[in-house]
Scaffold this motif. Structure first.
Motif, PDB file in Angstrom:
ATOM      1  N   THR A  87     -13.327   1.153 -13.764  1.00  0.00           N
ATOM      2  CA  THR A  87     -13.329   1.512 -15.191  1.00  0.00           C
ATOM      3  C   THR A  87     -12.193   2.471 -15.515  1.00  0.00           C
ATOM      4  O   THR A  87     -11.486   2.314 -16.528  1.00  0.00           O
ATOM      5  N   ARG A  88     -11.993   3.457 -14.656  1.00  0.00           N
ATOM      6  CA  ARG A  88     -10.941   4.450 -14.907  1.00  0.00           C
ATOM      7  C   ARG A  88      -9.547   3.873 -14.750  1.00  0.00           C
ATOM      8  O   ARG A  88      -8.591   4.349 -15.358  1.00  0.00           O
ATOM      9  N   THR A  89      -9.425   2.833 -13.907  1.00  0.00           N
ATOM     10  CA  THR A  89      -8.105   2.265 -13.626  1.00  0.00           C
ATOM     11  C   THR A  89      -7.717   1.168 -14.613  1.00  0.00           C
ATOM     12  O   THR A  89      -6.536   0.837 -14.760  1.00  0.00           O
ATOM     13  N   GLU A  90      -8.698   0.610 -15.298  1.00  0.00           N
ATOM     14  CA  GLU A  90      -8.452  -0.567 -16.141  1.00  0.00           C
ATOM     15  C   GLU A  90      -7.409  -0.312 -17.235  1.00  0.00           C
ATOM     16  O   GLU A  90      -6.520  -1.129 -17.473  1.00  0.00           O
ATOM     17  N   LYS A  91      -7.494   0.830 -17.916  1.00  0.00           N
ATOM     18  CA  LYS A  91      -6.540   1.122 -18.986  1.00  0.00           C
ATOM     19  C   LYS A  91      -5.109   1.192 -18.467  1.00  0.00           C
ATOM     20  O   LYS A  91      -4.174   0.661 -19.085  1.00  0.00           O
ATOM     21  N   LEU A  92      -4.937   1.857 -17.317  1.00  0.00           N
ATOM     22  CA  LEU A  92      -3.598   1.954 -16.721  1.00  0.00           C
ATOM     23  C   LEU A  92      -3.086   0.583 -16.316  1.00  0.00           C
ATOM     24  O   LEU A  92      -1.903   0.266 -16.468  1.00  0.00           O
ATOM     25  N   LYS A  93      -3.985  -0.253 -15.810  1.00  0.00           N
ATOM     26  CA  LYS A  93      -3.606  -1.610 -15.415  1.00  0.00           C
ATOM     27  C   LYS A  93      -3.096  -2.394 -16.632  1.00  0.00           C
ATOM     28  O   LYS A  93      -2.069  -3.078 -16.572  1.00  0.00           O
ATOM     29  N   LYS A  94      -3.807  -2.290 -17.747  1.00  0.00           N
ATOM     30  CA  LYS A  94      -3.419  -3.019 -18.961  1.00  0.00           C
ATOM     31  C   LYS A  94      -2.084  -2.537 -19.516  1.00  0.00           C
ATOM     32  O   LYS A  94      -1.366  -3.288 -20.184  1.00  0.00           O
ATOM     33  N   SER A  95      -1.755  -1.280 -19.214  1.00  0.00           N
ATOM     34  CA  SER A  95      -0.478  -0.745 -19.699  1.00  0.00           C
ATOM     35  C   SER A  95       0.696  -1.196 -18.837  1.00  0.00           C
ATOM     36  O   SER A  95       1.846  -0.909 -19.145  1.00  0.00           O
TER      37      SER A  95
END
Length: 364
Positions: free
Chosen positions: A145-153
């Motif tokens: 969950t915490r990594t998902e936003k960075l992945k999408k960026s």
């Protein structure tokens, strides 16, 4: 210190009794679930016959064995990962340990209740393993969950880490420990950062009755087969006997074990098994002031061995003077080894061998 080991298991399987015997620390051991309220931590000197034989020849002012840290937490029960019982509160205390010792009840004693009302070692193992996997799944899910936003960026490190976390999550959801993942995944820094419980090397400790210590029981045989199928370690221990052995002086201790027909105490068997699983070896330093044992990762080179003593030794490493343990014992002294050409001078590429007696030359 050699390494640290977390002790897990159901309530009333003998965890605290074995911990008491190993550490002489006095953790409460009572006949009801959850008598261990706080995690117990104890440091145990690692008995190594080679250390004492070297000392007999060198006659130092003191001898210093390496040590093992044991952490005993409250017994886990079904639902621990969801907050049942007390064990879940303390799983965090064993996330940082190097290996796990899973104590399994293989003795039949009507005076000691079983939390599930029956002796079934494989079911007990499955209960603990399931709770550890569920606890790991919670860690991995939160990390995703915490990594998902960075992945999408488009963050490249996050994309890579996310794939590692997904692989771990899939294994756990499929009912497998993350030990089943490929070595390249388990060696990845992103995976190691998770510090998962089911990634740790595991030793099954079959706790048997006094009369079964030498031959085992049908229950301990099942645990042994399970360990072999998983590539885990396995030792048989009798908690009651370990408690007796712990109170004896060294000489009486040896005689007591000989009378039982066993070569070494349960602690020694457990530590040696864990050493093998972790890929560890021991080397020694010997002089008039002290004879000392040091723990090292197998395959390490001489400068790394020097660095175990002090980082300055590794940085300023020049050479190592090395004697094989067997040569030293056979010759009786360093001087005799020198005379026979058995004291070697080794450089930075020398790979340390278990039992080496070493002296380092370095620039400060």
């Amino acid at each position: 210190m050699g390494f640290n080991c977390g002790i897990v298991g159901l309530p009333n399987v003998g965890k605290s009794t074995i911990f008491n015997a190993m550490t002489s620390k006095g953790a409460e051991a009572s006949n009801y679930p959850f008598c261990t309220i706080d995690p117990n931590v104890g440091m145990v000197p690692l008995r190594d016959k080679r250390l004492y034989k070297i000392s007999e020849l060198v006659k130092p002012q003191r001898e210093l064995p390496t040590a093992v840290e044991f952490v005993d937490i409250a017994g886990l029960v079904r639902g621990a990962s969801k907050g049942e019982g007390l064990g879940n509160q303390f799983l965090g205390h064993i996330r940082s340990v190097d290996t796990l010792a899973h104590v399994v009840r293989c003795f039949d004693d009507p005076d000691v209740i079983h939390v599930d009302g029956k002796i079934d070692p494989l079911d007990d193992i499955d209960t603990i393993e399931t709770e550890l996997m569920l606890a790991d799944l919670d860690v991995v899910s939160r990390k995703l969950t915490r990594t998902e936003k960075l992945k999408k960026s488009g963050d490249k490190e996050a994309v890579h880490a996310y794939a590692i976390y997904e692989a771990a999550k899939k294994a756990l959801e499929d009912g497998s420990s993350v030990r089943s993942l490929p070595d390249e995944t388990k060696e990845d820094p992103a995976f190691k950062e998770l510090n998962l419980l089911t990634a740790k090397p595991l030793v099954y400790v079959a706790n048997v009755g006094e009369e079964d210590l030498r031959s085992g029981t049908p229950a301990s045989n099942l645990v042994s087969e399970r360990a072999a199928s998983e590539g885990a370690g396995f030792v048989i221990i009798c908690g009651k006997i370990e408690a007796e052995v712990a109170e004896l002086p060294d000489e009486e201790r040896r005689e007591f074990l000989e009378d039982l027909g066993v070569e070494e105490a349960g602690l020694d068997k457990l530590v040696h098994t864990a050493y093998d699983l972790l890929g560890l070896i021991t080397y020694f330093t010997a002089g008039e002031k002290e004879v000392r044992a040091w723990t090292l990762v197998k395959g390490s080179k001489a400068p790394q061995a020097a660095g175990v003593i002090h980082t300055d030794f590794e940085r300023g490493f020049i050479r190592a003077e090395v004697m094989a343990y067997d040569d030293f014992i056979a010759c009786g002294s360093e001087a005799a080894c020198k005379e026979k050409g058995l004291l070697r001078v080794e450089g930075k590429e020398y790979v340390v061998i278990d039992g080496d007696i070493m002296h380092f030359r370095f620039n400060v």
